[in-house]
Write a protein that holds these residues in place. Structure first.
Motif, short mmCIF file in Angstrom:
data_model
loop_
_atom_site.label_atom_id
_atom_site.label_comp_id
_atom_site.label_asym_id
_atom_site.label_seq_id
_atom_site.Cartn_x
_atom_site.Cartn_y
_atom_site.Cartn_z
N GLU A 62 -13.26 40.37 13.13
CA GLU A 62 -14.47 39.61 13.50
C GLU A 62 -14.20 38.11 13.37
N GLU A 63 -13.46 37.74 12.34
CA GLU A 63 -13.12 36.33 12.15
C GLU A 63 -12.34 35.80 13.35
N GLU A 64 -11.34 36.56 13.77
CA GLU A 64 -10.53 36.12 14.92
C GLU A 64 -11.39 35.99 16.17
N GLU A 65 -12.27 36.99 16.40
CA GLU A 65 -13.11 36.94 17.59
C GLU A 65 -14.07 35.75 17.54
N MET A 66 -14.67 35.51 16.36
CA MET A 66 -15.61 34.39 16.25
C MET A 66 -14.91 33.05 16.38
N LEU A 67 -13.69 32.96 15.83
CA LEU A 67 -12.93 31.71 15.98
C LEU A 67 -12.59 31.44 17.44
N VAL A 68 -12.24 32.52 18.17
CA VAL A 68 -11.99 32.37 19.60
C VAL A 68 -13.26 31.93 20.31
N LEU A 69 -14.41 32.56 19.92
CA LEU A 69 -15.69 32.19 20.53
C LEU A 69 -16.04 30.74 20.23
N VAL A 70 -15.80 30.32 18.98
CA VAL A 70 -16.07 28.92 18.61
C VAL A 70 -15.23 27.98 19.44
N GLU A 71 -13.96 28.33 19.63
CA GLU A 71 -13.07 27.48 20.43
C GLU A 71 -13.58 27.40 21.87
N ALA A 72 -13.98 28.57 22.43
CA ALA A 72 -14.47 28.59 23.82
C ALA A 72 -15.74 27.78 23.95
N GLN A 73 -16.69 27.97 22.99
CA GLN A 73 -17.95 27.22 23.07
C GLN A 73 -17.70 25.73 22.87
N GLN A 74 -16.74 25.43 21.96
CA GLN A 74 -16.43 24.03 21.76
C GLN A 74 -15.86 23.40 23.02
N GLU A 75 -14.99 24.15 23.75
CA GLU A 75 -14.41 23.63 24.98
C GLU A 75 -15.47 23.46 26.07
N GLN A 76 -16.37 24.44 26.16
CA GLN A 76 -17.45 24.35 27.13
C GLN A 76 -18.36 23.15 26.82
N GLY A 77 -18.71 23.02 25.57
CA GLY A 77 -19.55 21.88 25.18
C GLY A 77 -18.86 20.56 25.43
N ARG A 78 -17.55 20.54 25.15
CA ARG A 78 -16.82 19.29 25.37
C ARG A 78 -16.85 18.88 26.84
N ARG A 79 -16.68 19.89 27.77
CA ARG A 79 -16.70 19.59 29.20
C ARG A 79 -18.08 19.11 29.64
N GLU A 80 -19.14 19.81 29.14
CA GLU A 80 -20.48 19.41 29.53
C GLU A 80 -20.81 18.01 29.02
N LEU A 81 -20.44 17.73 27.81
CA LEU A 81 -20.68 16.38 27.28
C LEU A 81 -19.89 15.33 28.04
N ALA A 82 -18.66 15.70 28.45
CA ALA A 82 -17.85 14.74 29.22
C ALA A 82 -18.52 14.41 30.54
N ARG A 83 -19.08 15.47 31.21
CA ARG A 83 -19.78 15.21 32.48
C ARG A 83 -21.00 14.33 32.26
N GLU A 84 -21.77 14.64 31.20
CA GLU A 84 -22.96 13.83 30.92
C GLU A 84 -22.58 12.39 30.60
#
Length: 355
Positions: free
Chosen positions: A262-284
């Motif tokens: 579960e830790e590995e899956e959540m860390l992967v999810l955190v990384e993916a959400q962080q990357e998505q958020g980073r892209r959205e913030l970059a566009r904004e």
């Protein structure tokens, strides 16, 4: 505890008579006491165990408040004394006549004395009617300890219950007062009655104890079965405890593996959400930065026109600039609460709560 080299045991008989030692400390003692549980202990062990008020062997309560039972183990104490004499005979050390101090050649178990040849002849002449059996020391030494003890057992005399008649021969037992009597007491004391032969009474008592022991043997099987059952229950408890420990350890390992996964899956999810958020913030950021640059450009251009533009330039450019400024005026900055903030990681928080 290891066997104690007792001073009353001849060499080679240590194992046969270990029962004469204190059952707790396994030491020799002249003051052996018989407890109500029928264990034999010395005074020292009884004093040490007084705070508990229980037998250290079987934990049965001791009824005496002093911690010292009233009953001496006369059998063991007397056997110790007899074996000391036997050891002296076997070792052949300091064997002197108790009367004249010459070399002791005979031993009278009734008198409990060593006798030289002369004193033995006198002894036999005056005590032949008393059935005293004096044996040659060399014959005792050649025999076994069992033979010696059997001889002393046969010559052992009972004492009259009347302290003034200790020297009288006792052959009568009073069933009324349950005491051994000499003939004088039996004839002259009217309180006694219902007599029987003392040997018959001692035999009856011995047989009574033997019968009781046989009855206890039958009862013992029930206690042995209970003891075996309790031992089995204790073994099953130990086994159950071991099995439960193994189940707990196995289950915890499984849980740890699941949590790691579960830790590995959540860390992967955190990384993916962080990357998505980073892209959205970059566009904004890029969009807002562009708006700010347009505003700066419009302010700069309008200011320069007011300083340097001719009437013709104003007439030609103003409609275009106005349209651009009107478009800028339509733009509104996004409110802080209007945007979904992917960095809140709501899905991860929900999964952590589920764990």
């Amino acid at each position: 505890p290891s066997p104690h080299p007792s001073s009353f045991l001849p060499k080679g008989l240590e194992d046969d008579f270990q029962f004469l030692l204190c059952e707790a400390c396994r030491q020799e003692s002249p003051n052996l006491k018989l407890l109500t549980c029928l264990h034999t202990l010395c005074r020292s062990c009884l004093r040490k165990n007084k705070p508990t008020g229980r037998c250290p062997m079987c934990q049965m309560a001791n009824p005496q408040a002093s911690g010292i039972p009233n009953m001496d183990n006369l059998l063991f104490t007397n056997l110790q004394a007899k074996l000391k004499v036997y050891k002296k005979i076997v070792d052949g050390v300091d064997l002197f006549c108790d009367n004249c101090k010459k070399a002791g050649e005979f031993w009278c178990s009734s008198c409990k004395e060593f006798l030289c040849t002369n004193c033995f002849e006198v002894h036999q002449r005056y005590l032949k009617r008393e059935s005293h059996e004096a044996k040659r020391v060399v014959d005792i030494r050649a025999g076994s300890a069992k033979d010696y003890l059997e001889g002393t057992r046969k010559t052992s005399d009972l004492s009259c219950s009347n302290p003034t008649h200790k020297s009288q021969t006792v052959s009568i037992y009073c069933n009324k007062c349950e005491k051994a009597l000499c003939c004088i007491c039996a004839l002259l004391d009217s309180q006694h009655g219902s007599f029987c032969d003392i040997r018959k009474e001692t035999q009856r008592r011995q047989e009574e104890l033997g019968t009781m022991v046989q009855e206890l043997k039958q009862k013992r099987s029930g206690f042995e079965a209970t003891y075996s059952m309790l031992q089995d229950a204790a073994a099953r408890l130990e086994q159950a405890q071991r099995e439960m420990r193994e189940v707990i350890q196995e289950r915890v390992q499984q849980l740890v593996q699941l949590i790691r996964q579960e830790e590995e899956e959540m860390l992967v999810l955190v990384e993916a959400q962080q990357e998505q958020g980073r892209r959205e913030l970059a566009r904004e950021l890029q969009h807002v930065e562009g708006v700010l640059q347009r505003m700066e450009a419009s302010e700069r251009l309008v200011k320069k026109m007011s300083l340097y533009a001719t009437e013709q330039e104003v007439m030609d450019m103003q409609p275009f600039i106005k349209k651009s400024l009107e478009d800028l005026k339509q733009l509104q900055p996004a409110a802080a609460g209007d945007q979904v903030q992917p960095w809140n990681f709501a899905e991860c928080r929900a999964r952590l709560q589920a764990l």
